[in-house]
Design an enzyme around this catalytic site. Sequence first.
Site, PDB file in Angstrom:
ATOM      1  N   THR A  15       0.450  -1.316   0.179  1.00  0.00           N
ATOM      2  CA  THR A  15       0.176  -0.113   0.195  1.00  0.00           C
ATOM      3  C   THR A  15       0.588   1.524  -0.516  1.00  0.00           C
ATOM      4  O   THR A  15       2.179   1.171  -0.059  1.00  0.00           O
ATOM      5  CB  THR A  15      -0.561   0.204   0.801  1.00  0.00           C
ATOM      6  OG1 THR A  15       0.006   0.419   2.418  1.00  0.00           O
ATOM      7  CG2 THR A  15      -1.520  -1.057   1.110  1.00  0.00           C
ATOM      8  N   CYS A  16       0.386   1.996  -0.366  1.00  0.00           N
ATOM      9  CA  CYS A  16       1.053   3.662  -0.377  1.00  0.00           C
ATOM     10  C   CYS A  16       0.933   4.348   1.066  1.00  0.00           C
ATOM     11  O   CYS A  16       1.329   6.301   1.680  1.00  0.00           O
ATOM     12  CB  CYS A  16       0.567   4.724  -1.023  1.00  0.00           C
ATOM     13  SG  CYS A  16       0.052   4.217  -3.018  1.00  0.00           S
TER      14      CYS A  16
END
Length: 376
Positions: A323-324
């Site tokens: 994920t970011c």
Amino acid sequence: MTPRIERFLADHRPPSPCLVVDLNRVGENYRAIAEALPAARIHYAVKANPAPRILEMLVSLGSCFDAAGPREIDACLAAGASPGDLSYGNVVKKPGDIAKAFRQGVRLFAFDSAGELEKLAQAAPAAKVYCRVLAPNDGAEWPLSRKFGCSLDMARDLMVRARDLGLDAHGISFHVGSQQTDPHQWEVAIGRAAMVFSDLREAGIEIKMINLGGGFPVPYRDPVPGFDAIAEVIMKAMTANFGNRLPAMAIKPGRKIAAEAGVIESEVVLVSRKSYDDEMRWVYLDVGLFGGLAETMGEAIKYRIVTPRDGASAGPVAIAGPTCDGADILYEDAGYTLPLDLKAGDRVRLPGTGAYTATYASVGFNGFAPLESYYV
Ligand SMILES: *Cc1c(COP(=O)(O)O)cnc(C)c1O
């Protein structure tokens, strides 16, 4: 890694990431615990993995269950458990949830405060209640801090109050913290619980049950004491403190039943470096903190990572999720190494991930689906 999981992954090649749980292994884990500590009733801590197939397997073996919320109670009953075999072990409950459990036939409830006791007296009249006392969590890799439990003198007063409110002042419980690697902690906690027993005997209350909680460790990256060794410490401490007046004993294992029955398969998405002279590679997997590996928070639980290139020469890595979010890092300081020729597209496996993974996965953070699970 069990042969059934191996075969399932080879035959079905499910999309990555996924969790595969061997139900036979769940059964074997349950039986090993029951054999090593025959004096204790086993209440499976449902939160470790509430999958219906796991609950059904445990019902078939005669297990009892410890539920933390209404949907866990529903799941146990749907799997065929009888409400008399359930404890509602959360010490923080809404009155409506207590009332619903009581209507469903649940008669055993935990508490650690005066406020909770009032709710129980209202919503679960005359039910059996047990008081959770604070336990030292030293040595636990996933400690429960001071969130749960009360002091011994308060436990004594609350049990008297429980009786006065018309409840059945039934037992004392504690939890030494999850993934507890020091067997001595059970001995300490049993000694503390025994003090409450004798104080209450003086007050005219004979307590009938001691719940020794969960916390039994499993070997992830590092070895841990086996369950047999802990069971021996427990029985020694029980006889030392209670002599031949042993109360009924219960335990609430979660991790020890589910963890080693499961394996997560994951794909390497990227291997990169942050600068030309940096030896540390960053390995990004398609599963991370938000995809089910929440217990890597603070690098607390250190999973083993098996790659198809093990045996080749290895170098230091940081390991992160896809994920970011900057928090989505599994390990940066824990000294992990992985093969130098590990590449994007390689499938890696994380053994011991059958507990505290699937239901910890976010519902869709960053556009990633919750962890897919298969029960074989
Ligand atoms: C989570 C929990 C357990 C199970 O702990 P494990 O470490 O998985 O064995 C047992 N009792 C209580 C009260 C819990 O909250």
